[in-house]
Enzyme design. Structure first.
Site, PDB file in Angstrom:
ATOM      1  CB  VAL A  25      -0.962   0.002   1.214  1.00  0.00           C
ATOM      2  CG1 VAL A  25      -1.859   1.232   1.186  1.00  0.00           C
ATOM      3  CG2 VAL A  25      -1.808  -1.261   1.226  1.00  0.00           C
TER       4      VAL A  25
ATOM      5  CE  LYS B 128     -10.652  -5.215   7.236  1.00  0.00           C
ATOM      6  NZ  LYS B 128     -10.465  -6.251   6.220  1.00  0.00           N
TER       7      LYS B 128
HETATM    8  N1  HSE Z   1      -6.762  -9.705   4.754  1.00  0.00           N
HETATM    9  C1  HSE Z   1      -7.730  -8.696   4.491  1.00  0.00           C
HETATM   10  C2  HSE Z   1      -8.818  -9.323   3.607  1.00  0.00           C
HETATM   11  C3  HSE Z   1      -7.078  -7.508   3.818  1.00  0.00           C
HETATM   12  O1  HSE Z   1      -8.681 -10.486   3.217  1.00  0.00           O
HETATM   13  O2  HSE Z   1      -9.801  -8.671   3.327  1.00  0.00           O
HETATM   14  C4  HSE Z   1      -7.758  -6.206   4.046  1.00  0.00           C
HETATM   15  O3  HSE Z   1      -7.882  -5.861   5.393  1.00  0.00           O
END
Ligand code: HSE
Length: 433
Positions: free
Chosen positions: A16, A204
């Protein structure tokens, strides 16, 4: 900050970070026109200075040369992990620098202290890239929907597990080989257990719930169950019933909360059966989507790429331009809001529907004995189906809405019945089916 130059430091030059640096340089004049001034990369923090990198910027392995540099206005943190990211962000905020980060694990654990510090120092702390990669979802929750009441969020926010479940469902591929392919394609975390066990989605979920419900939510408030126990039989049964299994991050206002002052929320991540007709069912492979329900707006779905260097960089740059606009015009963006301070319910209080698969003896009285356990704990059955016969009989039971603690007690007692060989699976169900 000189009148029209914003000095930026980037911490981390992985997938990123490298993409953010490339786009800041390649799109310099567009970004300058949109931000109202030049976005200048001052320094980039890397671990290993010996690695050859193509970007023409100053690399350093000395974090203090960035954090103690009064000329730097904005720090973009793309290292991930809790430490040293937390210490660096605190140092940056303390010295009046704004921060953009994609660090979901850090915000889900220590968001409160970081937001308080940003407030105290009157600087921006933005993190659109932390949830669902490129998909604009945090800004809509914080700004566009701030005049409404969000009542429920259901999100596919982990690409790796969505890819695995899609492959298991559509091609019959087994769990391990689908995981291996997700790793090759680069969606999975360095340690894919954070994806598989739901921890990535739980971080999240905490961030989404906090914004949607104006309440501080940490990763520890989120009930979390991963996809490791989902079997090919679960997938086949789901398909036969017109359902699909998704790992969902769900945050909702308790349906029983009538009085605004006593509202509570529940935040959970677990494999979930939804109708194949639900909009989230069409989200395949590594794509992410967040389905939002709000009192006045009704239902909305935000869909797109949730991982990968370029998509995540898009979200980071959106935040960078927003911060730059504020710095050039002398203000800051909307602050984090936690005024509602809803009670966060334990999972035992949550209510949902369940699909339970039982391996049973195929003989008279079995159904009655099984039904009796549901009755005992006041869990109402909607449908019962039997597959197979003789020693291979399986009962698939769909319940009506039930309280988690009642359902768990039922399952415990079912497992003790002599006519039940095995409780093969218990999967929660959401939405109309
Ligand atoms: N490992 C995470 C996914 C990446 O598979 O969505 C993004 O947070």
């Amino acid at each position: 900050m000189s009148a029209n130059n914003l000095q930026i430091a980037v911490l981390g030059a992985g997938n990123v970070g490298a993409e953010v640096i490339r786009l800041l340089q390649q799109n310099h004049s567009d970004l300058a026109a949109r931000a109202g001034g030049n976005l200048v990369i001052s320094k980039v923090l890397v671990r290993d200075l010996k690695i050859k990198r193509s970007a023409k910027v100053e690399f350093t392995n000395d974090a203090n040369s960035i954090l103690n540099d009064p000329k730097i206005d904005l720090v973009i943190e793309l290292m991930g992990g809790i430490e040293p990211a937390r210490t660096y962000i605190k140092q940056a905020l303390s010295s009046g620098k704004s921060v953009v980060t994609a660090n979901k694990a850090l915000l889900a654990k220590h968001g409160a202290e970081l937001f308080a510090l940003a407030d105290e120092k009157n600087v921006d702390l933005y993190y659109e890239a932390a949830v669902a990669g490129a998909i604009p979802i945090l800004r809509p929750l914080r700004e566009s929907l701030v005049g409404d009441h969000v009542t429920k969020i259901m999100g596919i926010v982990n690409g790796t597990t969505n890819y695995i479940l899609t492959k298991m469902s559509e091609t019959g591929e087994d769990f391990q080989s689908a995981l291996h392919r997700a790793q090759e394609l680069g969606f999975a975390e360095a340690d894919p257990s954070a994806d598989i066990d739901g921890k990535d989605a739980a971080a999240k979920a905490a961030i989404l719930a906090g914004l949607a419900f104006h309440t501080r939510v940490t990763d520890e408030d989120v009930y979390c169950e991963g996809i490791a126990k989902i079997s090919d039989v679960d997938i086949k049964v789901a398909n036969a019933l017109g359902l699909t299994i998704k790992l969902l991050a769900i945050a909702q206002v308790n349906a029983n909360s009538k009085n605004l002052n006593h509202k509570s929320i529940c935040v959970r991540v677990h494999p979930t059966l939804i109708s194949q007709k639900h909009p989230l069912a069409s989200v395949r492979e590594a794509y992410n989507a967040v389905f939002v329900e709000a009192e006045s707006a009704g239902q909305m779905m935000f869909y797109g790429k949730g991982a990968g260097g370029q998509p995540t960089a898009s979200a980071v740059l959106g935040d960078v331009v927003a911060v730059a606009r504020h710095r050039f015009s002398g203000g800051i963006g909307p602050k984090e809001s936690d005024y509602a301070d809803f009670k966060i319910e334990p999972i035992s209080e949550s209510q949902t529907r369940y699909l339970i698969r039982l391996n049973v003896a195929d003989k008279p009285g079995v159904l009655a004995a099984v039904a009796q356990e549901f009755n005992k704990h006041q869990v109402s059955i909607q449908t019962v189906r039997q597959y197979g016969a003789g020693t291979n009989a399986e009962l698939t039971i769909m319940t009506h809405l039930a309280k988690e603690s009642d359902l768990s007690a039922t399952v415990k007692d079912l497992a003790k019945l002599s006519v039940v060989d095995d409780v093969a699976s218990v999967i929660r169900v959401e939405g109309e089916i």
